[in-house]
Design a protein around this motif. Structure first.
Motif, PDB file in Angstrom:
ATOM      1  N   LEU A   1      -9.229   3.100  -1.319  1.00  0.00           N
ATOM      2  CA  LEU A   1      -8.928   4.317  -2.014  1.00  0.00           C
ATOM      3  C   LEU A   1     -10.039   4.631  -2.946  1.00  0.00           C
ATOM      4  CD1 LEU A   1      -5.356   3.787  -3.394  1.00  0.00           C
ATOM      5  CD2 LEU A   1      -6.035   5.037  -1.259  1.00  0.00           C
TER       6      LEU A   1
ATOM      7  N   ARG B   1       1.540   3.916  -3.659  1.00  0.00           N
ATOM      8  CA  ARG B   1       1.033   5.187  -3.710  1.00  0.00           C
ATOM      9  C   ARG B   1       2.059   6.215  -3.579  1.00  0.00           C
ATOM     10  NH1 ARG B   1      -3.015   5.523   1.215  1.00  0.00           N
ATOM     11  NH2 ARG B   1      -1.528   4.278   2.243  1.00  0.00           N
TER      12      ARG B   1
ATOM     13  N   ASP C   1      -2.324   8.001  -5.948  1.00  0.00           N
ATOM     14  CA  ASP C   1      -3.276   6.889  -6.177  1.00  0.00           C
ATOM     15  C   ASP C   1      -3.101   6.203  -7.317  1.00  0.00           C
ATOM     16  OD1 ASP C   1      -5.431   5.374  -6.831  1.00  0.00           O
ATOM     17  OD2 ASP C   1      -6.983   6.803  -5.714  1.00  0.00           O
TER      18      ASP C   1
ATOM     19  N   ASP D   1       0.776  -1.135   0.038  1.00  0.00           N
ATOM     20  CA  ASP D   1       0.048  -0.025   0.051  1.00  0.00           C
ATOM     21  C   ASP D   1       0.855   1.291  -0.128  1.00  0.00           C
ATOM     22  OD1 ASP D   1       0.667  -1.102   2.539  1.00  0.00           O
ATOM     23  OD2 ASP D   1      -0.812  -0.057   3.717  1.00  0.00           O
ATOM     24  N   GLN D   2       1.827   0.963   0.683  1.00  0.00           N
ATOM     25  CA  GLN D   2       2.889   2.425   0.573  1.00  0.00           C
ATOM     26  C   GLN D   2       3.405   2.510  -0.734  1.00  0.00           C
ATOM     27  OE1 GLN D   2       5.242   1.943   4.301  1.00  0.00           O
ATOM     28  NE2 GLN D   2       4.535   3.911   5.081  1.00  0.00           N
TER      29      GLN D   2
END
Length: 298
Positions: free
Chosen positions: A296, A157, A161, A153-154
């Motif tokens: 998101l 992004r 996004d 997830d880090q």
């Protein structure tokens, strides 16, 4: 462990630590957070978290923060701060945590470590975690170490996004499979590890149920948007060249280049059998990326 005393979270103001705090609170745990004297603890206090002011470079403050706790969870990572104290936090700071835990008689110390850290002396921030594990063991602190893969997830992004932008920025080869995790899943495992039936000294790999190349991950991400998600990768050789140029004023680049080179070996892969025994079904890449897309707004 009685469950009546608080769990101390070291790194509670950080990205992962904040999620660990929320996971503990959702389980009905009392939470104490180690917060540096100059840091704003307002959000934590608003959640009912007890704040202990201290610093990883000050052993006495750590002993005070750890006194009377059921467990300590450390998510602290100096290398992510990339400031003048980064290396001191990852070396002296982690050693101080072990010393303080020993002096305070902490019943369980849960350490966020790194997958394959014991195989990578050439990657400083990986190796520092291995040394932190060793220090806890040397001092006889009852600890467990969760060794997660890369935080998808880090990473996804870093350029914004990925579902909206249609791109993922990556370091190294985009074709080599490796282990990823979602930080939200890891936060839950860290909270569960406080009371899980884990033997002192266990090192537990954490990841998805299979390794995945970033190219394949981008393909899965494309299924959640009308865009074709591309991978914009910087080759390891280029990273090494940049690291040599910037070594004196940006040592993190040398570290990142070494990490990318390790990823390129194909050996950054978790054995998730123990994870499944302790924490339940191991996430699939499809499920994890789908949950990230939903989070998101896609």
């Amino acid at each position: 462990m009685t469950g009546e005393q608080p769990v101390l979270v070291v790194g509670a103001t950080g990205y992962l630590g904040g999620q660990v705090v929320d996971e503990l609170l959702s389980r009905g745990k009392r939470v104490r957070a180690l917060v540096r004297p100059a840091s704003d603890a307002g959000k934590l206090e608003a959640k009912g978290v007890e704040v202990a002011r201290g610093d990883m470079l000050d052993v006495s403050s750590l002993v005070a923060a750890m006194t009377g706790v059921d467990a300590v969870i450390s998510t602290a990572a100096g290398y992510t701060r990339n400031d003048r104290n980064a290396e001191a936090i990852d070396t002296f700071g982690n050693a101080n945590l072990a010393v303080a835990a020993n002096l305070a008689g902490v019943p369980r110390f849960v350490l966020i470590s790194i997958l394959t850290c014991d195989q990578t002396p050439q990657v400083p921030h990986f190796w520092h975690k291995k040394l932190a594990e060793d220090k806890l063991e040397e001092l006889g602190v009852p600890f467990v170490a969760l060794r997660p893969g890369a935080f998808f997830d880090q990473i996804a992004r870093m350029g914004g996004d990925p579902f909206e932008k249609g791109r993922i920025i990556w370091l190294g080869s985009k074709n080599i499979p490796l282990t990823f995790v979602l930080s939200s899943d890891l936060a839950g495992y860290l909270a569960d590890a406080v009371e899980a039936d884990i033997a002192a000294g266990e090192r537990i790999d954490i990841g998805w149920n299979r390794p995945l190349s970033m190219l394949d991950a981008a393909g899965l991400a494309s299924g959640h948007t009308d865009k074709n998600v591309r991978v914009m990768a910087t080759p390891t050789g280029v990273l090494r060249a940049i690291g040599k140029i910037t070594a004196k004023f940006a040592p993190l680049m040398v570290d990142m280049a070494s990490m990318a080179a390790w990823f390129d070996t194909g050996r950054y892969v978790a054995d998730t059998r123990r994870q499944a025994e302790l924490f339940g079904p191991v996430p699939t890449p499809e499920d994890a990326i789908s949950r990230l897309a939903e989070r998101l707004g896609h």
